[in-house]
Every structure is written in structure tokens, then in C-alpha cells.
Design an enzyme around this catalytic site. Structure first.
Site, PDB file in Angstrom:
ATOM      1  N   HIS A 199       4.090   6.980   3.880  1.00  0.00           N
ATOM      2  CA  HIS A 199       5.055   5.892   3.667  1.00  0.00           C
ATOM      3  C   HIS A 199       4.607   4.968   2.549  1.00  0.00           C
ATOM      4  O   HIS A 199       3.458   5.003   2.102  1.00  0.00           O
ATOM      5  CB  HIS A 199       5.296   5.095   4.961  1.00  0.00           C
ATOM      6  CG  HIS A 199       4.122   4.310   5.469  1.00  0.00           C
ATOM      7  ND1 HIS A 199       3.266   4.793   6.433  1.00  0.00           N
ATOM      8  CD2 HIS A 199       3.658   3.071   5.166  1.00  0.00           C
ATOM      9  CE1 HIS A 199       2.342   3.881   6.701  1.00  0.00           C
ATOM     10  NE2 HIS A 199       2.549   2.835   5.945  1.00  0.00           N
TER      11      HIS A 199
ATOM     12  N   GLU B 264       7.919   0.965   4.970  1.00  0.00           N
ATOM     13  CA  GLU B 264       7.454  -0.107   5.849  1.00  0.00           C
ATOM     14  C   GLU B 264       7.666  -1.425   5.108  1.00  0.00           C
ATOM     15  O   GLU B 264       7.378  -1.521   3.914  1.00  0.00           O
ATOM     16  CB  GLU B 264       5.963   0.079   6.165  1.00  0.00           C
ATOM     17  CG  GLU B 264       5.385  -0.996   7.080  1.00  0.00           C
ATOM     18  CD  GLU B 264       3.891  -0.800   7.381  1.00  0.00           C
ATOM     19  OE1 GLU B 264       3.221  -0.064   6.604  1.00  0.00           O
ATOM     20  OE2 GLU B 264       3.402  -1.365   8.364  1.00  0.00           O
TER      21      GLU B 264
ATOM     22  N   HIS C 293       0.835  -1.210   0.000  1.00  0.00           N
ATOM     23  CA  HIS C 293       0.000   0.000   0.000  1.00  0.00           C
ATOM     24  C   HIS C 293       0.865   1.253   0.000  1.00  0.00           C
ATOM     25  O   HIS C 293       2.054   1.207   0.305  1.00  0.00           O
ATOM     26  CB  HIS C 293      -0.962   0.027   1.203  1.00  0.00           C
ATOM     27  CG  HIS C 293      -0.293   0.093   2.537  1.00  0.00           C
ATOM     28  ND1 HIS C 293       0.029  -1.027   3.276  1.00  0.00           N
ATOM     29  CD2 HIS C 293       0.133   1.146   3.289  1.00  0.00           C
ATOM     30  CE1 HIS C 293       0.592  -0.661   4.417  1.00  0.00           C
ATOM     31  NE2 HIS C 293       0.679   0.645   4.443  1.00  0.00           N
TER      32      HIS C 293
END
Lengths: 132, 132
Positions: free
Chosen positions: B79, B128, B7
Site C-alpha cells: 500500500h 492508507e 510511506h
């Protein structure tokens, strides 16, 4: 309307170093560098299974990303590109709904018609729409 | 090593307004809001054919995104999340290559082990890694 996330564009101060981070540290598949004099950038694509990351380095003296690098010397995410079926229809829809379109449709770095949308109307994110 | 782009996370000052931009203006499929008290955020997922956009709104008084919103009052991309096969191996690889890992592996907002990597080591982008 929007379809696939075509790419995430990241502007970087040092394209070779950034490519090495993605290749060696993150272990991703990376393309060769490609100069795009008409767009003022050199590109490297990080090829992921479902989409791609587009690393953008400065090319030439009038690069459109020079100002971004001045504000973000470490680099940073520059825009998100979503695919749309038809660029004229997408443009008309944006205008109708009061969103700011930056300029007229033009041919983008992948040889397809694109428009850019104002970050203030899209959650602080510069959005590119590309005809798929 | 890295696999799919899981994502793109976008922090927004007004989650309902941001959801409406993606639903009505961009014509995307959006999920219901979900409060995540243990992470200090409320999430909405924009479901694209190949990945998703995660809109993050503040939840509670000690939200970890409050500082980001102070620096970026219009919101912005927070992020990128890449999938990896094993979070411990990914952490060890990052450390070995001199990249800064922010804290120890923990359970992320999707119930899977995650780590975060320092933006200065990754082209100005907070990264991430999530165990797929």
C-alpha cells in the site's frame, strides 16, 4: 547509495479517470497530461509536498505497459524510482552484488540516465534508479 | 487534501533478506526490526531523505499479510500511505465522493488514526490515509 524516492509509478487503464480520482477525491495537485511517444506512455504527475506519483497511461500501439495492464486490468503500482548520484557507479554496484540489471543505462522519461532492476532481486518490486 | 507520502509499504517473505537488500545492495539506512503483535507484522523502516519504505514481515499465526504473500510469494508493494490533516474529515470526504472506505478509523502501526481505501477505487492501489 540510494537517496530520495523520486516517484512512485502507477499504471492506470483510464488516465483521465485516474487523474480525477487524485484531483477530486484525494484533493491533490495534478499536472497536465504529457504524451511521451518515445516511451509509449502518457504521464500525469501528482505533486505531493515531498515526492510525486507518476500516473502512466498507454500511448500508441506498442506501449511497454500494455502487458502490465492485461495482468492488472484495474491498474496498479508499476515501479519505485530512487535517486542515485551516478548511474554507471550504481549499475556497477548492482552487478557486483549479483542483482540483475535490466539492460544498459538509458535516458528515462525525465531526460536523465536510468536503469531498471529485476523485481525478483528487490522484494517483488520493479526498481528504477535515476541519476539525480 | 492529501499531503506528504508518509510511506510505501512492501510485504516481504523474508524480512532479514529484504533488509539486507536495502542495506547492502541499495546502500540505504535501515532501522532495527520491530515486532507489532497487535498488527500481526514485524516492521523495518528504510529511511530515505524525503520519505520512508516500510518493509512488512509476517508476525504470528494470523498475520493480515499472509494472504498477500500467498498471492505474491516474492513479496510486493502492499500500500501507499498519504498524510491527511484530520482522519474523520478525510473519511467523510471519501464517503461523500463514493469511494469505499475499509472499516472505521483505527489506530495504525505508528500510533496515529488511519483508514484504508479500496484498491478498486484508487487505480488498483490500496491506499492508507494517516492523520499527520
Amino acid at each position: 547509495m540510494i537517496g530520495r524516492l523520486n516517484h512512485v509509478a502507477i499504471v492506470v487503464p483510464d488516465l483521465k479517470a485516474a487523474t480525477d480520482v487524485y484531483r477530486s477525491t484525494l484533493g491533490a495537485k495534478v499536472s497536465a497530461e504529457e504524451d511521451q511517444p518515445e516511451h509509449g506512455v502518457t504521464t500525469v504527475f501528482i505533486e505531493l509536498p515531498n515526492t510525486k506519483i507518476e500516473l502512466l497511461g498507454v500511448y500508441g500501439d506498442n506501449s511497454p505497459i500494455a502487458g502490465f495492464l492485461e495482468r492488472n486490468p484495474n491498474g496498479g503500482i508499476h515501479h519505485l524510482c530512487y535517486e542515485v548520484p551516478n548511474i554507471e557507479e550504481a549499475r556497477d554496484r548492482m552487478v557486483k552484488r549479483g542483482a540483475r540489471v535490466l539492460g544498459e543505462p538509458k535516458i528515462g522519461a525525465h531526460g536523465k540516465p536510468v536503469i531498471f532492476l529485476h523485481p525478483k532481486d528487490f522484494c517483488g518490486t520493479l526498481v528504477e534508479l535515476e541519476e539525480a
